[in-house]
Enzyme design. Sequence first.
Site, PDB file in Angstrom:
ATOM      1  N   GLY A  61      44.208  37.723  29.210  1.00  0.00           N
ATOM      2  CA  GLY A  61      43.769  37.012  27.911  1.00  0.00           C
ATOM      3  C   GLY A  61      42.622  37.973  27.434  1.00  0.00           C
ATOM      4  O   GLY A  61      42.030  38.875  27.789  1.00  0.00           O
ATOM      5  N   LYS A 109      30.772  43.115  29.480  1.00  0.00           N
ATOM      6  CA  LYS A 109      29.675  43.133  30.643  1.00  0.00           C
ATOM      7  C   LYS A 109      30.096  44.357  31.252  1.00  0.00           C
ATOM      8  O   LYS A 109      29.092  44.916  32.040  1.00  0.00           O
ATOM      9  CB  LYS A 109      29.993  41.990  31.822  1.00  0.00           C
ATOM     10  CG  LYS A 109      29.010  40.686  31.170  1.00  0.00           C
ATOM     11  CD  LYS A 109      29.944  39.958  30.143  1.00  0.00           C
ATOM     12  CE  LYS A 109      29.044  39.407  28.938  1.00  0.00           C
ATOM     13  NZ  LYS A 109      29.924  38.739  28.062  1.00  0.00           N
ATOM     14  N   GLY A 158      25.597  37.837  12.397  1.00  0.00           N
ATOM     15  CA  GLY A 158      25.644  36.630  13.204  1.00  0.00           C
ATOM     16  C   GLY A 158      24.744  37.123  14.634  1.00  0.00           C
ATOM     17  O   GLY A 158      24.867  37.863  15.203  1.00  0.00           O
ATOM     18  N   ILE A 205      27.855  36.392  21.126  1.00  0.00           N
ATOM     19  CA  ILE A 205      28.503  37.677  21.027  1.00  0.00           C
ATOM     20  C   ILE A 205      27.823  38.836  20.315  1.00  0.00           C
ATOM     21  O   ILE A 205      27.445  39.914  20.641  1.00  0.00           O
ATOM     22  CB  ILE A 205      30.065  37.445  20.341  1.00  0.00           C
ATOM     23  CG1 ILE A 205      30.923  36.797  21.125  1.00  0.00           C
ATOM     24  CG2 ILE A 205      30.507  38.922  20.087  1.00  0.00           C
ATOM     25  CD1 ILE A 205      32.198  36.512  20.714  1.00  0.00           C
ATOM     26  N   GLU A 219      21.140  36.849  10.412  1.00  0.00           N
ATOM     27  CA  GLU A 219      21.584  35.637  10.831  1.00  0.00           C
ATOM     28  C   GLU A 219      21.304  34.419   9.845  1.00  0.00           C
ATOM     29  O   GLU A 219      20.115  34.322   9.340  1.00  0.00           O
ATOM     30  CB  GLU A 219      20.883  35.275  12.039  1.00  0.00           C
ATOM     31  CG  GLU A 219      21.003  33.818  12.590  1.00  0.00           C
ATOM     32  CD  GLU A 219      22.348  33.331  12.787  1.00  0.00           C
ATOM     33  OE1 GLU A 219      23.349  33.712  13.371  1.00  0.00           O
ATOM     34  OE2 GLU A 219      22.462  32.165  12.147  1.00  0.00           O
ATOM     35  N   GLY A 268      31.669  34.219  14.705  1.00  0.00           N
ATOM     36  CA  GLY A 268      32.486  33.189  14.989  1.00  0.00           C
ATOM     37  C   GLY A 268      34.074  33.247  15.418  1.00  0.00           C
ATOM     38  O   GLY A 268      34.545  34.202  14.760  1.00  0.00           O
ATOM     39  N   HIS A 287      12.218  34.016  50.463  1.00  0.00           N
ATOM     40  CA  HIS A 287      11.059  34.777  49.984  1.00  0.00           C
ATOM     41  C   HIS A 287      11.156  36.311  50.454  1.00  0.00           C
ATOM     42  O   HIS A 287      11.585  36.379  51.568  1.00  0.00           O
ATOM     43  CB  HIS A 287       9.960  34.250  50.557  1.00  0.00           C
ATOM     44  CG  HIS A 287       8.757  34.959  49.938  1.00  0.00           C
ATOM     45  ND1 HIS A 287       8.071  35.083  48.606  1.00  0.00           N
ATOM     46  CD2 HIS A 287       7.834  36.012  50.674  1.00  0.00           C
ATOM     47  CE1 HIS A 287       7.269  35.771  48.520  1.00  0.00           C
ATOM     48  NE2 HIS A 287       7.075  36.314  49.829  1.00  0.00           N
TER      49      HIS A 287
HETATM   50  C1  LIG Z   1      33.453  39.916  22.742  1.00  0.00           C
HETATM   51  C2  LIG Z   1      33.847  38.452  23.650  1.00  0.00           C
HETATM   52  C3  LIG Z   1      32.866  38.290  24.743  1.00  0.00           C
HETATM   53  C4  LIG Z   1      32.880  37.189  25.672  1.00  0.00           C
HETATM   54  N1  LIG Z   1      32.198  37.293  26.741  1.00  0.00           N
HETATM   55  C5  LIG Z   1      32.259  35.900  27.588  1.00  0.00           C
HETATM   56  C6  LIG Z   1      31.434  35.645  28.901  1.00  0.00           C
HETATM   57  O1  LIG Z   1      30.829  36.541  29.051  1.00  0.00           O
HETATM   58  N2  LIG Z   1      31.598  34.662  29.433  1.00  0.00           N
HETATM   59  C7  LIG Z   1      32.439  33.532  28.994  1.00  0.00           C
HETATM   60  O2  LIG Z   1      32.609  32.667  29.773  1.00  0.00           O
HETATM   61  N3  LIG Z   1      33.410  33.826  28.057  1.00  0.00           N
HETATM   62  C8  LIG Z   1      33.170  34.767  27.121  1.00  0.00           C
HETATM   63  N4  LIG Z   1      34.030  34.866  25.983  1.00  0.00           N
HETATM   64  C9  LIG Z   1      34.941  34.015  25.564  1.00  0.00           C
HETATM   65  C10 LIG Z   1      36.308  34.014  26.457  1.00  0.00           C
HETATM   66  O3  LIG Z   1      36.889  35.283  26.089  1.00  0.00           O
HETATM   67  C11 LIG Z   1      37.152  32.982  25.985  1.00  0.00           C
HETATM   68  O4  LIG Z   1      36.520  31.712  26.046  1.00  0.00           O
HETATM   69  C12 LIG Z   1      38.423  32.855  26.928  1.00  0.00           C
HETATM   70  O5  LIG Z   1      38.987  34.130  27.002  1.00  0.00           O
HETATM   71  C13 LIG Z   1      39.381  31.769  26.440  1.00  0.00           C
HETATM   72  O6  LIG Z   1      40.510  31.636  27.125  1.00  0.00           O
HETATM   73  P1  LIG Z   1      41.881  31.035  26.618  1.00  0.00           P
HETATM   74  O7  LIG Z   1      42.763  31.455  27.645  1.00  0.00           O
HETATM   75  O8  LIG Z   1      41.862  29.715  26.048  1.00  0.00           O
HETATM   76  O9  LIG Z   1      42.225  32.073  25.695  1.00  0.00           O
HETATM   77  P2  LIG Z   1      42.473  33.733  25.784  1.00  0.00           P
HETATM   78  O10 LIG Z   1      41.823  34.389  26.537  1.00  0.00           O
HETATM   79  O11 LIG Z   1      42.123  34.006  24.184  1.00  0.00           O
HETATM   80  O12 LIG Z   1      43.893  33.985  25.956  1.00  0.00           O
HETATM   81  C14 LIG Z   1      45.120  33.648  25.219  1.00  0.00           C
HETATM   82  C15 LIG Z   1      46.372  34.341  25.439  1.00  0.00           C
HETATM   83  O13 LIG Z   1      47.183  33.599  24.724  1.00  0.00           O
HETATM   84  C16 LIG Z   1      48.153  34.859  24.553  1.00  0.00           C
HETATM   85  N5  LIG Z   1      49.008  34.246  23.331  1.00  0.00           N
HETATM   86  C17 LIG Z   1      48.368  33.771  22.283  1.00  0.00           C
HETATM   87  N6  LIG Z   1      49.361  33.300  21.320  1.00  0.00           N
HETATM   88  C18 LIG Z   1      50.401  33.575  22.099  1.00  0.00           C
HETATM   89  C19 LIG Z   1      51.913  33.514  21.732  1.00  0.00           C
HETATM   90  N7  LIG Z   1      52.350  32.808  20.502  1.00  0.00           N
HETATM   91  N8  LIG Z   1      52.816  33.826  22.534  1.00  0.00           N
HETATM   92  C20 LIG Z   1      52.480  34.463  23.613  1.00  0.00           C
HETATM   93  N9  LIG Z   1      51.210  34.609  23.973  1.00  0.00           N
HETATM   94  C21 LIG Z   1      50.107  34.065  23.161  1.00  0.00           C
HETATM   95  C22 LIG Z   1      47.116  35.788  23.975  1.00  0.00           C
HETATM   96  O14 LIG Z   1      47.804  37.051  24.015  1.00  0.00           O
HETATM   97  C23 LIG Z   1      46.163  35.759  24.936  1.00  0.00           C
HETATM   98  O15 LIG Z   1      46.464  36.775  26.277  1.00  0.00           O
HETATM   99  C24 LIG Z   1      33.791  36.076  25.085  1.00  0.00           C
HETATM  100  C25 LIG Z   1      34.649  36.345  24.028  1.00  0.00           C
HETATM  101  C26 LIG Z   1      34.481  37.473  23.335  1.00  0.00           C
HETATM  102  C27 LIG Z   1      35.576  37.703  22.086  1.00  0.00           C
END
Ligand SMILES: Cc1cc2nc3c(=O)[nH]c(=O)nc-3n(C[C@H](O)[C@H](O)[C@H](O)COP(=O)(O)OP(=O)(O)OC[C@H]3O[C@@H](n4cnc5c(N)ncnc54)[C@H](O)[C@@H]3O)c2cc1C
Length: 474
Positions: free
Chosen positions: A39, A50, A176, A180, A199, A266, A440
């Site tokens: 994802g 990171k 922003g 991020i 911001e 956002g 320590h």
């Molecule tokens: C630049 C950036 C930095 C970040 N850094 C951090 C961090 O350091 N620490 C942290 O905790 N969080 C961080 N986040 C947030 C974190 O990435 C998300 O909160 C997390 O990935 C959410 O997980 P999720 O499974 O809900 O969604 P996602 O990771 O978005 O996964 C959703 C998946 O569903 C798939 N999908 C969507 N729709 C469909 C469909 N219709 N059919 C099939 N597949 C589909 C997508 O391809 C994707 O692979 C960051 C986000 C960004 C953008």
Amino acid sequence: MIECDVAVLGGGPGGYPAAIRAAQLGAKVVLIEEDRVGGTCITIGCIPTKAWVQTAHALKEAHETFAKIGVTVKDAQLDFPATQANKDTIVSGLVNGITGVVKANGITVVQGRGSFTGPTTIGVEGGEEVGFRQAIVATGSEPLRPPVDGIDGPLCVDSTGLLAIEQVPERILVLGGGVIGVEFASIFRHWGCEVTIVEMLDRLIPMEDADASKELERAFKKRGITMHLGAKASRIEHAKAATLTFQSADGTEGSVEADLVLVATGRGPRVEGIGLEKAGVHFDKRAGIGTDEQMRTNVPHVFAVGDVAGRFQLAHTAFREGEVAAENALGHDAEIDYTAVPRCIYTDPEVAAVGLTEAAAREAHGDDVAVGRMPFSANARAQMYGEKVGWVKTIHETRYGELLGLVIVGPQATELVNAGVIGITAEATIETLADSIAAHPTLAEAVKEAALVSLGRPIHLPPQRPRAKVAAAK
Ligand SMILES: Cc1cc2nc3c(=O)[nH]c(=O)nc-3n(C[C@H](O)[C@H](O)[C@H](O)COP(=O)(O)OP(=O)(O)OC[C@H]3O[C@@H](n4cnc5c(N)ncnc54)[C@H](O)[C@@H]3O)c2cc1C
């Protein structure tokens, strides 16, 4: 049609743990993913950013720390192609790793875009339909762009576009000042760019403890990052460079020129185009899919987890929500508990917090709140790291001494905060923290010492006047 017990739509940090947990419980599981398993987090979020942070940190050490601690490095420079190659290697290694783990659990991965075609079926573009008894929606989120003229122009990118650049711009404007935005601002400054943040609200990371915002702003200013706070973007013009015009709180207009604009304003839940209406699942375009503590939607056999569920946008809350949903889908009675969710920001200095901010604690407990603050400048290990910026702040209530919050700005804050995660989860008292024996010399001693400060018993600081009533005084 592929029949299964549990269908998981989306293979990010919400979806893949849900699929794995359901398989561990004996279910036949299908995971539908249109892109790579892992994802946003693994492919375009936590992990690649990171990896960049680490390169930025190494450059900082080479430029600022090494000479101080007796190591000579000549001409340390950013090798951006190598930086990108390193990032991509880490990402593909983790994608392969998690895909292997998913398959080793006997989960069928269906590649393609899925959408509900009815209450118990998901159609997959170019593939077979999936029939399920229970479904878990984990489709994540996507970047939002505010209605600003020119924001879709060629010199504006979101975080995904930024991670794919081939050349580092000389001047970057970050629209922003949330998590991020400040992370990228911090990275690009260490890479030698001119960095400006615009911001709309009056402080960076506005959802965090006000002291942490202040400390980060101070550090960014010292590092030469320009900040326009309380500034609302009104238009962006694109020529050879981009010019962003903003309106300040006092009504005056200002403008900034940059070679690239990062739009970091956002993200919104990915709820549209996935057939939720056909499954009867209620959702809101901004708030996502509503769930109860079991991660169950209004349709009892459909669950939603991660960013699409709209509560947090964090990989680690998504992990846990995925596990909870899978257990409930298979007849267990699990509930999500958000009391101790760590919030980590990988800037320089790092910012990390768990539990309540000081303002939220005072709102909930009135005068029965005490804080303790230990600066890293008085911590031995921080001196060895060459770091003097930042502090640890403990927040507790004074009736029972319960730890309510931990806020850290400074070296390794994102690692140290885990002491607070365990403490708050275990309902530890401030005495537990203060009377524990910290190794320590470690940075972790600053956590213990902040607790000692809050009790009026500092050892490595001169006696202080308490900022509020302390437990010992009651
Ligand atoms: C630049 C950036 C930095 C970040 N850094 C951090 C961090 O350091 N620490 C942290 O905790 N969080 C961080 N986040 C947030 C974190 O990435 C998300 O909160 C997390 O990935 C959410 O997980 P999720 O499974 O809900 O969604 P996602 O990771 O978005 O996964 C959703 C998946 O569903 C798939 N999908 C969507 N729709 C469909 C469909 N219709 N059919 C099939 N597949 C589909 C997508 O391809 C994707 O692979 C960051 C986000 C960004 C953008």
